[in-house]
Design an enzyme around this catalytic site. Structure first.
Site, PDB file in Angstrom:
ATOM      1  N   SER A 118     -10.180 -20.968   4.266  1.00  0.00           N
ATOM      2  CA  SER A 118      -8.778 -20.606   4.103  1.00  0.00           C
ATOM      3  C   SER A 118      -8.212 -20.034   5.404  1.00  0.00           C
ATOM      4  O   SER A 118      -8.787 -19.139   5.999  1.00  0.00           O
ATOM      5  CB  SER A 118      -8.666 -19.579   2.980  1.00  0.00           C
ATOM      6  N   GLY A 119      -7.103 -20.589   5.839  1.00  0.00           N
ATOM      7  CA  GLY A 119      -6.467 -20.107   7.056  1.00  0.00           C
ATOM      8  C   GLY A 119      -6.972 -20.781   8.314  1.00  0.00           C
ATOM      9  O   GLY A 119      -6.559 -20.435   9.418  1.00  0.00           O
ATOM     10  N   THR A 123      -3.889 -27.317   6.346  1.00  0.00           N
ATOM     11  CA  THR A 123      -2.567 -27.794   5.957  1.00  0.00           C
ATOM     12  C   THR A 123      -1.740 -28.143   7.193  1.00  0.00           C
ATOM     13  O   THR A 123      -1.058 -29.166   7.223  1.00  0.00           O
ATOM     14  CB  THR A 123      -1.859 -26.728   5.097  1.00  0.00           C
ATOM     15  N   ASN A 168      -4.613 -15.897   4.346  1.00  0.00           N
ATOM     16  CA  ASN A 168      -3.635 -16.829   4.924  1.00  0.00           C
ATOM     17  C   ASN A 168      -2.287 -16.587   4.277  1.00  0.00           C
ATOM     18  O   ASN A 168      -2.175 -16.558   3.050  1.00  0.00           O
ATOM     19  CB  ASN A 168      -4.134 -18.261   4.646  1.00  0.00           C
ATOM     20  N   SER A 171      -1.332 -19.873   2.075  1.00  0.00           N
ATOM     21  CA  SER A 171      -2.583 -20.458   1.602  1.00  0.00           C
ATOM     22  C   SER A 171      -2.320 -21.467   0.487  1.00  0.00           C
ATOM     23  O   SER A 171      -1.577 -21.190  -0.460  1.00  0.00           O
ATOM     24  CB  SER A 171      -3.490 -19.349   1.096  1.00  0.00           C
ATOM     25  N   SER A 172      -2.936 -22.635   0.649  1.00  0.00           N
ATOM     26  CA  SER A 172      -2.782 -23.645  -0.405  1.00  0.00           C
ATOM     27  C   SER A 172      -3.615 -23.213  -1.595  1.00  0.00           C
ATOM     28  O   SER A 172      -4.819 -22.985  -1.467  1.00  0.00           O
ATOM     29  CB  SER A 172      -3.287 -25.000   0.098  1.00  0.00           C
ATOM     30  N   GLY A 392     -10.634 -24.594   1.266  1.00  0.00           N
ATOM     31  CA  GLY A 392     -11.943 -24.482   1.924  1.00  0.00           C
ATOM     32  C   GLY A 392     -12.849 -23.507   1.190  1.00  0.00           C
ATOM     33  O   GLY A 392     -12.435 -22.787   0.285  1.00  0.00           O
ATOM     34  N   GLU A 394     -14.695 -20.439   0.179  1.00  0.00           N
ATOM     35  CA  GLU A 394     -14.006 -19.152   0.088  1.00  0.00           C
ATOM     36  C   GLU A 394     -14.990 -18.063  -0.334  1.00  0.00           C
ATOM     37  O   GLU A 394     -15.698 -18.225  -1.326  1.00  0.00           O
ATOM     38  CB  GLU A 394     -12.892 -19.268  -0.963  1.00  0.00           C
TER      39      GLU A 394
HETATM   40  N1  LIG Z   1      -2.362 -26.094  15.112  1.00  0.00           N
HETATM   41  C1  LIG Z   1      -1.825 -24.904  14.855  1.00  0.00           C
HETATM   42  N2  LIG Z   1      -0.931 -24.398  15.733  1.00  0.00           N
HETATM   43  C2  LIG Z   1      -0.364 -23.211  15.509  1.00  0.00           C
HETATM   44  N3  LIG Z   1      -0.615 -22.473  14.437  1.00  0.00           N
HETATM   45  C3  LIG Z   1      -1.481 -22.920  13.522  1.00  0.00           C
HETATM   46  C4  LIG Z   1      -2.123 -24.177  13.686  1.00  0.00           C
HETATM   47  N4  LIG Z   1      -2.921 -24.362  12.635  1.00  0.00           N
HETATM   48  C5  LIG Z   1      -2.784 -23.271  11.844  1.00  0.00           C
HETATM   49  N5  LIG Z   1      -1.912 -22.414  12.368  1.00  0.00           N
HETATM   50  C6  LIG Z   1      -1.529 -21.119  11.818  1.00  0.00           C
HETATM   51  O1  LIG Z   1      -2.453 -20.766  10.842  1.00  0.00           O
HETATM   52  C7  LIG Z   1      -1.852 -20.601   9.583  1.00  0.00           C
HETATM   53  C8  LIG Z   1      -2.770 -21.089   8.488  1.00  0.00           C
HETATM   54  O2  LIG Z   1      -2.932 -22.462   8.573  1.00  0.00           O
HETATM   55  P1  LIG Z   1      -3.047 -23.370   7.289  1.00  0.00           P
HETATM   56  O3  LIG Z   1      -2.066 -22.963   6.288  1.00  0.00           O
HETATM   57  O4  LIG Z   1      -3.007 -24.740   7.763  1.00  0.00           O
HETATM   58  O5  LIG Z   1      -4.474 -22.999   6.796  1.00  0.00           O
HETATM   59  P2  LIG Z   1      -5.308 -23.734   5.669  1.00  0.00           P
HETATM   60  O6  LIG Z   1      -6.550 -24.165   6.302  1.00  0.00           O
HETATM   61  O7  LIG Z   1      -4.472 -24.765   5.031  1.00  0.00           O
HETATM   62  O8  LIG Z   1      -5.608 -22.546   4.691  1.00  0.00           O
HETATM   63  P3  LIG Z   1      -5.718 -22.591   3.094  1.00  0.00           P
HETATM   64  O9  LIG Z   1      -7.051 -23.107   2.774  1.00  0.00           O
HETATM   65  O10 LIG Z   1      -5.552 -21.150   2.763  1.00  0.00           O
HETATM   66  O11 LIG Z   1      -4.604 -23.411   2.619  1.00  0.00           O
HETATM   67  C9  LIG Z   1      -0.581 -21.391   9.663  1.00  0.00           C
HETATM   68  O12 LIG Z   1       0.393 -20.867   8.803  1.00  0.00           O
HETATM   69  C10 LIG Z   1      -0.187 -21.218  11.123  1.00  0.00           C
HETATM   70  O13 LIG Z   1       0.461 -20.002  11.296  1.00  0.00           O
HETATM   71 MG   LIG Z   2      -3.659 -25.022   3.273  1.00  0.00          MG
END
Ligand SMILES: Nc1ncnc2c1ncn2[C@@H]1O[C@H](COP(=O)(O)OP(=O)(O)OP(=O)(O)O)[C@@H](O)[C@H]1O
Ligand SMILES: [Mg+2]
Length: 1035
Positions: A118-119, A123, A168, A171-172, A392, A394
């Protein structure tokens, strides 16, 4: 071309410095590939240079930068379009582009598995990929529509399915698999989304520091006044108990207001109409109202509603029905229905269950609705690229049923990953005809089995406990697990653990040794959450709703509680089986996301945290597998293309096959036999150092090449300059020529206009031209003979006088020439003819016919004249003789005679007799008619009665004979041309007449009046007079 080339060279440069400065861009090339520290070092070095992407072969490792990087522009997208993987620094666009191009060329299906905790940025990564396709795919107006919907489905799903968690801020809370469908041309024509297990419990409960789903806050913060009033909401999150449990309704990183506007826009693009939107937000508001319902215990301890709420009308449910539904359970006893009242706790539980059910089902409705708008109705075959962005692995301090499901899901995906990678690796070796060396790796199948095996797996045990009659609790589940799987190496509980481990476990905990690490689950709530029971009358209450979405989500056909619905975990398990099937049929690509620190801060790289992720994401294993045989492999043509400058035989162009070229190249480079293998289409290089040596040599060579290229460019520049110069000169010349032509033409026109005016500046040149032109033409068109003298070229007005003078001159010249060419005989002849002309021209009708007949010396030769006659007259010199017809004076009978002219006299001769001698002195005159006859009458002086009278003769050579006579006798003036009648003397004193007239044909006869009548054809009435000269000329 040069531009493109330059770009590649520049980017290679960039990638070179990247490699030198900040590690390597493909872990496969890491010499110490079994060392986690070396792996981490490389990742860290790159991370600190904002190089967040690194490859392991075709797998992309991505480290969350936690800051905006300037690497996602349109320009970057263009750069990565259609470029080979290793030619540019690693990027998610390179992966996306490769997937797309492979799909296009092989026409098969693909998926990109994005994993990480997560984070970690899953996404975000999936959004970047989608954006790349939105820009790079061919598009039309229609496709743009699809593209917009694909892109805008994201904010809607995120609003309803994402929430702020401790890990996050966005977070999805559901798993998402999205298919993008492409047509033959590579245009994105549709999409489909599958969602997995939404974390519904969040609707009613949030841990400290977490929030409910974004949409609730967006509505309260961003919703228009009217809307809120209509929904009975206040603009204050603090008023809603479902929004405040985490104690952080406001988050600095989240702008609920602007997100609300985004969602509004997105909803309209994906075809939500007014009433859909109305109903949707009616539901969201209703959930908030539902959360605010409080219960109090009545005297018997039963729950009753203590505050009046507005949700009933929002959902269109009678208040009574809703109240009854929230405070009673319906029990079917035999044939009767009995309502059993709830305690307050029960009522709260039922309320929350209802809220979760409403929200969960509405979420599913939303996904379906989006799918309708993304659906491509065209039945032609499509290829797809699937994007899997799933929660992911967790690990929280306290982990519950949700974490169990999520981590199970990750185990399954790891299984899939192992199968697919090992399988594909093995296949590649087989395909290339290279021996396969097995790699030891940890196979997590043992953990999957522990969870999902039939009858003995945790899921089976959980379901059994849920479904069995009697008092099942979370603790009985724990006991059962201990009994059944107690000996499993990946399972431990407080009771089963050794002393040391026991200290880390509570009594109600069980611990799984996941492939990604240990996770301790608290068994409390497992049964409940798995059952997800919505009391039956809760559903019935919902069925009475007027809200279209609720009606749709709680259909009356739903199998009721007589048959138990599948438990949550079983549903989840089958959805994962479905997902695995979907994925197994496609080509896999991987993005592994890594979270650099827990604080969501840029620039911080927590070694321990990252090391842990590297481990459980299986990156080291992946690398080992990739490296098992050969660290590096590349298609022959690509390898050759890059390194061909290193060998004189392959540079600049290799004529044979790529494989032969590579063989030649590496022989030149001195590769040892154990360092490489030649596959069918690829070269396999065992050690990275071999490749590095090659690459370093290439870098040195490249600079040299660059210089050569540069000097070539300079040469070309010079050539271009010269060319430009030359073109300039030519252009100027051309321009001058045109200007001159314009002037000349203008002057010519002016000259023409003023040609008849007196010579002046304007027309002088024109007139000179006219003069010269006329003279030139005249020279070519001069008459060839004197006779053509009338065919003189007509002069222009200014040349009239000159022309006349010239004509005269020329004719004189021609005449002179003609005269010079004449013989004495011809001259004599012409003199005679001139004589004839002066006598008869214009006077006698048949004269013109005579002109062309040359005169001869005589018509009767001396041998044809009787010798006696000759003897008599010879001394007088015979000048000319001609046959004639003589008409008798009496009766006008015709007689053939010879007419002979001597120097002295004319003789009429019949054979040997001289019939009449006419002395020229006695010749009074000669008469001829003006008509076309040949009659001539010789008049003589008649002093003597015995003497014969005038002679009436007819002669075929009339003009010749008369001309001779006039010359010999010197009697031109004696010849008279008369009209009508000629009087003549038959004898002295006796007159006769010859009458002449024109008629149809020649006739001579004695007329009744005693005259001789001579009829001759009228030449001018039968013959066109203008033909006459022609007759003349032709002869
Ligand atoms: N390539 C990137 N460039 C800039 N910031 C990023 C990038 N990837 C992620 N982030 C930052 O990290 C945060 C978390 O990313 P994201 O929501 O994609 O995580 P996730 O893997 O989908 O988590 P979850 O499993 O909780 O959904 C985003 O809101 C953004 O602020
Ligand atoms: Mg996500």
């Amino acid at each position: 071309r040069m531009g493109h080339m330059g770009l590649i060279l520049r980017n290679m440069e960039a990638s070179l410095t990247a490699r030198d400065r900040v590690g390597i861009q493909d872990f496969v090339l890491l010499d110490a590939y079994t060392s986690e520290s070396a792996f981490l070092d490389n990742l860290r070095k790159r991370f600190h240079e904002n190089l967040i992407y690194t490859y392991i072969g075709t797998l992309l490792v991505s480290v969350n930068p936690y800051k905006e990087l300037d690497i996602y522009s349109k320009k970057q997208m263009d750069t990565y379009m259609g470029v080979n993987f290793f030619e540019l620094p690693p990027h998610i666009y390179a992966l996306a582009d490769n997937v797309f191009r492979t799909m296009q060329s092989e026409f098969n299906n693909h998926f990109i598995l994005i994993s990480g905790e997560s984070g970690a940025g899953k996404t975000e990564a999936s959004k970047k990929i989608l954006q790349f396709y939105a820009v790079s795919c061919p598009s039309t107006k229609l496709l743009n529509n699809v593209r917009d919907r694909l892109l805008l489905s994201n904010p809607v799903l995120e609003a309803f399915g994402n929430a702020k968690t401790l890990k996050n801020d966005n977070s999805s809370r559901f798993g998402k698999y999205m298919d993008i469908q492409f047509d033959h041309q590579g245009g994105a024509v549709g999409g489909h989304i599958l969602s997995y297990l939404l974390e519904k419990s969040r609707v009613v409960h949030q841990n400290h520091g977490e929030r409910n789903f974004h949409i609730f806050y967006q509505l309260v913060e961003g919703g228009e006044e009217d809307l809120l009033r209509w929904l009975g909401l206040e603009r204050n999150c603090q008023h809603y108990s479902y929004l405040v449990q985490g104690g952080c309704a406001k988050v600095s990183s989240i702008n609920d207001k602007s997100d609300w506007r985004m969602v509004q826009k997105a909803l309209s693009v994906i075809e939500f109409n007014e009433s859909d939107i109305e109903h949707l937000f009616g539901i969201i508001a209703s959930v908030l109202h539902l959360g605010n319902i409080k219960f109090v215990a009545d005297v018997r301890g039963y729950a009753s509603l203590n505050n009046n709420q507005e949700m009933h009308w929002l959902l269109g449910i009678p208040a009574q029905v809703l109240q009854q539904g929230l405070t009673h359970r319906k029990i079917e006893a035999k044939a009767e229905e009995v309502f059993s009242p709830f305690s307050v706790d029960h009522a709260v539980y039922a309320r929350d269950a209802l809220a979760k059910a409403i929200y969960g089902r509405t979420f599913n409705w939303l996904v379906n609705k989006i799918n309708e708008s993304l659906a491509n109705k065209d039945s032609s075959r499509k290829t797809v690229i699937g994007l899997l962005d799933i929660y992911g692995f967790e690990v929280f301090n306290v982990n519950s049923f949700e974490q169990f499901c999520i981590n199970y899901c990750n185990e399954k995906l790891q299984q899939l990953f192992i199968q697919l990678t090992l399988k594909s690796e093995q296949e590649e070796y087989e395909m290339e005809g290279i021996e396969w060396e097995p790699v030891p790796y940890f196979n997590n199948k043992i953990i999957c089995d522990l969870v999902e095996e039939k009858h003995r797996g945790i899921i089976s045990l959980l379901d059994e406990e849920c479904l069995r009659p009697g008092e099942a609790t979370d603790l009985t589940l724990l006991e059962k697990m201990e009994e059944t799987i107690g000996g499993h190496p990946h399972f431990v509980t407080h009771k089963l653990a050794d002393q040391k481990t026991r200290k880390t476990l509570e009594r109600g905990d069980f611990r799984l040794l996941h492939y990604a690490g240990e996770v301790t689950y608290c068994v409390v709530g497992f049964l409940d959450k798995n059952n997800d029971l919505l009391y039956r009358n809760g559903k019935e209450v919902m069925r009475q709703s007027k809200n279209a979405i609720i009606k749709h989500c709680f259909p009356s056909t739903e199998p009721d509680s007589k048959r138990r619905p599948e438990t949550v975990v079983t549903q989840f398990k089958s959805s994962l089986v479905g997902l695995t099937e979907i994925l197994m049929s496609k080509e896999p690509w991987y993005v592994r996301c890594i979270k650099p620190n827990e604080a969501k801060q840029p620039g911080r790289f927590d070694d321990v945290l990252v090391r842990h992720q590297v481990k459980y994401l299986g990156l080291m294993e992946h690398l080992r597998v990739r490296r098992a045989g050969f660290a590096y492999r590349r298609k022959y043509d690509i390898f050759l293309q890059r390194y061909k400058p290193l060998c004189p035989d392959t540079w600049p162009n290799w004529k044979g096959t790529a494989a032969e070229g590579v063989r030649c190249l590496i022989k030149h480079l001195g590769y040892k036999p154990d360092e490489y293998k030649m596959g069918r289409s690829k070269i396999f290089i065992r050690h990275p150092r071999t490749l590095f040596a090659t690459e370093d040599a290439f870098q040195v060579c490249k600079h040299k090449l660059g210089e050569i290229l540069f000097s070539k460019v300079k040469q070309r520049d010079a050539a271009t300059k010269i060319e430009n110069c030359w073109r300039g000169i030519m252009a100027r010349k051309e321009r001058e020529k045109r200007a001159w032509a314009v002037k000349v033409i203008k002057k010519f026109i002016k000259g023409f206009i003023t040609r008849n005016q007196p010579a002046c500046n304007d027309n002088s040149e024109y007139l000179a031209y006219v003069r010269q032109n006329y003279l030139t033409r005249l020279r070519e068109n001069l008459p060839k003979t004197v006779l053509e003298k009338d065919s003189w070229l007509t002069p222009p007005p200014i040349m009239k006088e000159a022309s006349q003078l010239l004509k005269k001159l020329y004719i004189r010249h021609m005449v002179g020439k003609y005269v010079q060419g004449i013989t004495p005989q011809r001259k004599a002849q012409l003199v005679l003819k001139a004589q004839t002309s002066s006598m008869f021209k214009g006077k006698k009708e048949n004269y013109p016919f005579s002109v062309c007949r040359p005169f001869v010396d005589t018509r009767i030769g001396a041998e044809d004249i009787n010798i006696k006659v000759l003897q008599m007259i010879q001394h007088e010199h015979i000048k000319y003789s001609v046959p004639v017809v003589k008409y008798d004076r009496n009766g006008f009978r015709p007689r053939l005679r010879q007419l002979i002219f001597t120097q002295e006299a004319a003789y009429l001769v019949e054979e040997a007799k001289i019939k009449q001698r006419i002395d020229y002195i006695s010749l009074k005159g000669v008469s001829v008619s003006n008509l076309s006859d040949n009659f001539l009458i010789l008049h003589v002086t008649c002093d003597d009665i015995k003497q014969k009278g005038d002679l009436v003769l007819q002669c075929d050579y009339l003009f010749e004979a008369l001309t001779k006579l006039s010359v010999i006798a010197n009697k031109q003036n004696y010849i008279k041309v008369v009209q009508g009648s000629v009087r003549f003397d038959i004898q002295p004193g006796r007159e006769g007449f010859v009458d002449f007239k024109s008629g149809q044909e020649s006739m001579v006869y004695r007329a009744k009046n005693g005259h001789l009548m001579v009829v001759s054809p009228c030449l001018f009435s039968n013959t066109a007079p203008w033909l006459l000269p022609i007759v003349f000329y032709v002869s």
